[in-house]
Write a protein that holds these residues in place. Structure first.
Motif, PDB file in Angstrom:
ATOM      1  N   ILE A   1       0.891  -1.159   0.000  1.00 28.93           N
ATOM      2  CA  ILE A   1       0.000   0.000   0.000  1.00 28.93           C
ATOM      3  C   ILE A   1       0.930   1.210   0.000  1.00 28.93           C
ATOM      4  CG2 ILE A   1      -1.722   1.289   1.334  1.00 28.93           C
ATOM      5  CD1 ILE A   1      -2.824  -1.340   2.273  1.00 28.93           C
ATOM      6  N   THR A   2       0.782   2.033  -1.007  1.00 29.97           N
ATOM      7  CA  THR A   2       1.749   3.121  -1.133  1.00 29.97           C
ATOM      8  C   THR A   2       1.208   4.444  -0.588  1.00 29.97           C
ATOM      9  OG1 THR A   2       0.978   3.572  -3.338  1.00 29.97           O
ATOM     10  CG2 THR A   2       2.855   2.088  -3.164  1.00 29.97           C
ATOM     11  N   GLU A   3      -0.142   4.538  -0.449  1.00 33.72           N
ATOM     12  CA  GLU A   3      -0.741   5.759   0.098  1.00 33.72           C
ATOM     13  C   GLU A   3      -2.092   5.423   0.674  1.00 33.72           C
ATOM     14  OE1 GLU A   3       0.482   9.818  -2.223  1.00 33.72           O
ATOM     15  OE2 GLU A   3      -1.210   8.706  -3.004  1.00 33.72           O
ATOM     16  N   VAL A   4      -2.453   6.152   1.715  1.00 34.47           N
ATOM     17  CA  VAL A   4      -3.786   5.990   2.300  1.00 34.47           C
ATOM     18  C   VAL A   4      -4.430   7.362   2.430  1.00 34.47           C
ATOM     19  CG1 VAL A   4      -5.078   5.259   4.360  1.00 34.47           C
ATOM     20  CG2 VAL A   4      -2.985   4.029   3.710  1.00 34.47           C
ATOM     21  N   TYR A   5      -5.677   7.481   1.992  1.00 31.67           N
ATOM     22  CA  TYR A   5      -6.492   8.662   2.289  1.00 31.67           C
ATOM     23  C   TYR A   5      -7.568   8.217   3.266  1.00 31.67           C
ATOM     24  CZ  TYR A   5      -4.306  11.483  -1.276  1.00 31.67           C
ATOM     25  OH  TYR A   5      -3.388  12.199  -1.998  1.00 31.67           O
ATOM     26  N   ASP A   6      -7.541   8.753   4.463  1.00 32.82           N
ATOM     27  CA  ASP A   6      -8.520   8.404   5.490  1.00 32.82           C
ATOM     28  C   ASP A   6      -9.623   9.462   5.424  1.00 32.82           C
ATOM     29  OD1 ASP A   6      -9.938   8.073   7.824  1.00 32.82           O
ATOM     30  OD2 ASP A   6      -8.174   7.794   9.096  1.00 32.82           O
ATOM     31  N   PHE A   7     -10.855   9.018   5.164  1.00 31.74           N
ATOM     32  CA  PHE A   7     -11.960   9.983   4.993  1.00 31.74           C
ATOM     33  C   PHE A   7     -12.619  10.365   6.307  1.00 31.74           C
ATOM     34  CE2 PHE A   7     -12.807   8.223   0.429  1.00 31.74           C
ATOM     35  CZ  PHE A   7     -11.734   8.956  -0.048  1.00 31.74           C
ATOM     36  N   LEU A   8     -11.934  10.166   7.421  1.00 31.80           N
ATOM     37  CA  LEU A   8     -12.496  10.550   8.716  1.00 31.80           C
ATOM     38  C   LEU A   8     -12.955  12.012   8.644  1.00 31.80           C
ATOM     39  CD1 LEU A   8     -12.866   9.719  11.744  1.00 31.80           C
ATOM     40  CD2 LEU A   8     -10.654  10.772  12.151  1.00 31.80           C
ATOM     41  N   GLY A   9     -14.224  12.232   8.969  1.00 32.54           N
ATOM     42  CA  GLY A   9     -14.737  13.605   8.968  1.00 32.54           C
ATOM     43  C   GLY A   9     -15.184  14.100   7.599  1.00 32.54           C
ATOM     44  N   VAL A  10     -15.026  13.271   6.545  1.00 30.00           N
ATOM     45  CA  VAL A  10     -15.454  13.693   5.212  1.00 30.00           C
ATOM     46  C   VAL A  10     -16.618  12.787   4.802  1.00 30.00           C
ATOM     47  CG1 VAL A  10     -14.723  14.015   2.809  1.00 30.00           C
ATOM     48  CG2 VAL A  10     -13.035  14.078   4.648  1.00 30.00           C
ATOM     49  N   THR A  11     -17.704  13.363   4.320  1.00 32.62           N
ATOM     50  CA  THR A  11     -18.814  12.505   3.894  1.00 32.62           C
ATOM     51  C   THR A  11     -18.720  12.273   2.396  1.00 32.62           C
ATOM     52  OG1 THR A  11     -20.133  13.442   5.628  1.00 32.62           O
ATOM     53  CG2 THR A  11     -21.328  12.200   3.948  1.00 32.62           C
ATOM     54  N   VAL A  12     -18.326  11.066   2.045  1.00 32.20           N
ATOM     55  CA  VAL A  12     -18.269  10.698   0.634  1.00 32.20           C
ATOM     56  C   VAL A  12     -19.526   9.892   0.304  1.00 32.20           C
ATOM     57  CG1 VAL A  12     -16.979   9.425  -1.105  1.00 32.20           C
ATOM     58  CG2 VAL A  12     -15.762  10.689   0.668  1.00 32.20           C
ATOM     59  N   PHE A  13     -19.827   8.959   1.171  1.00 34.51           N
ATOM     60  CA  PHE A  13     -20.981   8.089   0.963  1.00 34.51           C
ATOM     61  C   PHE A  13     -22.031   8.424   2.011  1.00 34.51           C
ATOM     62  CE2 PHE A  13     -17.109   6.018  -0.358  1.00 34.51           C
ATOM     63  CZ  PHE A  13     -17.417   5.684  -1.664  1.00 34.51           C
ATOM     64  N   GLU A  14     -23.115   9.053   1.594  1.00 32.81           N
ATOM     65  CA  GLU A  14     -24.189   9.434   2.519  1.00 32.81           C
ATOM     66  C   GLU A  14     -24.709   8.182   3.218  1.00 32.81           C
ATOM     67  OE1 GLU A  14     -25.279  12.426   3.211  1.00 32.81           O
ATOM     68  OE2 GLU A  14     -24.283  13.587   1.633  1.00 32.81           O
ATOM     69  N   GLU A  15     -25.087   8.331   4.450  1.00 35.97           N
ATOM     70  CA  GLU A  15     -25.742   7.276   5.235  1.00 35.97           C
ATOM     71  C   GLU A  15     -24.883   6.038   5.472  1.00 35.97           C
ATOM     72  OE1 GLU A  15     -29.573   6.423   3.517  1.00 35.97           O
ATOM     73  OE2 GLU A  15     -29.945   8.575   3.332  1.00 35.97           O
ATOM     74  N   VAL A  16     -23.584   6.125   5.172  1.00 36.12           N
ATOM     75  CA  VAL A  16     -22.730   4.976   5.475  1.00 36.12           C
ATOM     76  C   VAL A  16     -22.032   5.268   6.795  1.00 36.12           C
ATOM     77  CG1 VAL A  16     -20.675   3.713   4.747  1.00 36.12           C
ATOM     78  CG2 VAL A  16     -22.396   4.347   3.076  1.00 36.12           C
TER      79      VAL A  16
END
Ligand SMILES: C[S@@+](CC[C@H](N)C(=O)[O-])C[C@H]1O[C@@H](n2cnc3c(N)ncnc32)[C@H](O)[C@@H]1O
Length: 506
Positions: free
Chosen positions: A213-228
């Motif tokens: 795994i060369t990079e990770v984007y952690d979406f903590l605090g970002v809503t990409v998928f509603e209701e997930v």
């Protein structure tokens, strides 16, 4: 292959176009596609990720009929979604989807001998536990095949929260990615951040092939998928490369991606810790573990396996020397022998005010103090207990779960999980294991009990030893370690498995 389950819905939420565009631009995938690279989405749904590539190309001035659609490949399990994909692609882009390239099939049983330059996917986020019961036995052996568990029964015993997404990532890399190919996946972050079920994923190897795994984007605090509700992110993978740490780890802070790095702290397959503060990291290493005697094992609280109303009470009145009357929201004035009723910790007990040792819940433990469930002959000696347990037998004997069923089959339908002789030691150093931001263990004396996954503890006979353990755990090191895992506010904050990692048992 014709899918067996072509109308089930497994993790069917779709990548919004703006996030699809963001992902493909992150790794220049559209350019690579236009220059001839083949791109495969093993769980393509209605084709939102293909759409991101197409839209990106069109917005950059490409002409629709010149796009290399023949280099897009995919699989989708659900026939309705597949049909929608075909209709949409034709009506929007006049792309006539070729069923040899994009098939309606179960990817886990997709046998095409095809390898692609790039994999771009948002696999279903669903744990094994939550799959339709008839589908589970069919895919179970694949977890062994792709190296996610050693034996299939591990999935039932303790690893049932293993992610299907992990299996899809492993199979995609092993079977369908060219040598040195790259892959981009939206994933549930539990694969990288949780102990236990997904640990084998972090060998970063499948069918003897390395991947990094060369990079990770952690979406903590970002809503990409509603209701997930799942915590999710995006990873970039390079096949045939050995995993090396630390790796870039991005988090979104006030609409900016801030670059950190991440690595496992103690062992290679440990969950990733975000390196926020290099000084902390220097403090946390193999030589800086807390040393405790080996009998002081962190334990999880008691699990009633869905029968809280039968075992846990919030009103307690003495009616005689030996009997108490207990009530909760479902039952009133249940008379039971006092000797089997224990104080149960609640979050209020962890406040630092003077009332923090007040009891507000009680738990029935039909157990001997050596940690074994009472025998029937012992229960028969307590009429009230016997009547109560047998009155509730129709419910207690039908609780679900492999581990509780082992007890029920042996006749102990009054058993609970998380009870052993450690429950009956005089002192417990207890901490809140769920959803906290600070690690504040506390010493409780007097056979208090801890509640399921809310609390975890170490039980100890001698008061002075309990004080020593408390002092050790209260060193800032444990809190720093937990905070580095970035799991504040989740059920994975300070569960025993995680705490054990920072302890060396001697
Ligand atoms: C999270 S959705 C993502 C769909 C699409 N890639 C996107 O980004 O919008 C996951 C998709 O995987 C499909 N799926 C689930 N299990 C699958 C399997 N074993 N084989 C193929 N597709 C599967 C679901 O039907 C669903 O459409």
């Amino acid at each position: 292959m014709t899918p067996l389950y072509n109308d089930i819905k497994l993790g069917t939420f779709f990548t919004p176009l703006e996030w699809g565009l963001w992902a493909v631009r992150q790794y220049n995938l559209t350019q690579k596609w236009l220059q001839g690279a083949t791109i495969f989405d093993p769980t393509c749904g209605e084709g939102h990720l293909f759409e991101a590539l197409i839209e990106d190309a069109l917005r950059a001035g490409q002409t629709k009929h010149l796009l290399p659609f023949e280099n897009l490949y995919g699989v989708e399990l659900n026939i309705h979604l597949y049909e929608k994909l075909c209709q949409k692609m034709y009506s929007k882009y006049q792309w006539k989807v070729d069923s040899q390239r994009i098939t309606c099939s179960d990817f886990l049983f997709y046998t095409a001998q095809k390898e692609f330059d790039i994999i771009l996917s948002n696999p279903p986020w669903q744990t094994f536990n939550d799959l339709p019961p008839s589908y589970k036995p069919i895919i179970k052996p694949l977890f062994v095949k792709y190296g996610l568990v050693e034996k299939t029964n591990q999935i039932l015993l303790g690893k049932s929260r293993i992610e299907i997404a992990a299996l899809i990532v492993m199979k995609s890399i092993a079977k369908h990615l060219k040598t040195n190919g790259e892959a981009v996946f939206f994933i549930p972050m539990s694969i990288l951040l949780n102990d236990g079920a997904n640990e084998q994923f972090r060998t970063y190897k499948t069918l003897n092939v390395d991947f990094a795994i060369t990079e990770v984007y952690d979406f903590l605090g970002v809503t990409v998928f509603e209701e997930v509700k799942t915590r999710y992110g995006l990873i970039h993978i390079q096949k045939n490369q050995k995993m090396k740490f630390p790796i870039p780890y991005y988090q979104n802070e006030q609409n900016e991606w801030v670059r950190y790095s991440a690595k496992p702290i103690f062992n290679f397959t440990d969950p990733l810790s975000k390196i926020e503060n290099q000084e902390w990291m220097n403090e946390l290493n193999e030589n800086s573990k807390i040393v405790l005697p080996k009998q002081f094992i962190p334990r999880q609280g008691i699990n009633t396996c869905g029968a809280n109303d039968m075992f846990i009470f919030d009103d307690y009145q003495e009616v005689s020397q030996d009997l108490v009357s207990l009530s909760n929201k479902k039952q009133r004035n249940i008379i039971l022998p006092k000797k089997f009723i224990y104080p149960l910790l609640v979050s209020k007990n962890f406040n630092s005010n003077i009332h923090s040792h007040e009891v507000s819940k009680w738990i029935l433990l039909p157990y001997q103090t050596d940690g074994k469930p009472l025998e029937l002959s012992q229960i028969e000696q307590y009429t009230e207990l016997y009547d109560y347990l047998y009155f509730n037998r129709p419910f207690l004997a039908y609780r679900r779960g492999k581990m509780i069923n082992t007890w029920i089959k042996r006749g102990y339908f009054w058993a609970l999980l998380g009870v052993g002789k450690y429950n009956f030691k005089r002192h417990k150093v207890v901490w809140e294991a769920y959803g906290r931001r600070e690690f504040k263990p506390k010493l409780f004396t007097g056979i208090w009990q801890a509640n399921q996954s809310l609390q975890a503890y170490i039980s100890i006979d001698e008061f002075y030893e309990a004080q020593q353990v408390l002092i050790q755990l209260c060193q800032g090191k444990v809190e720093k370690y937990l905070q580095s895992m970035n799991m504040q506010g989740t059920m994975n904050w300070a569960q025993p498995g995680r705490i054990k990692k920072i302890i060396e048992f001697k």
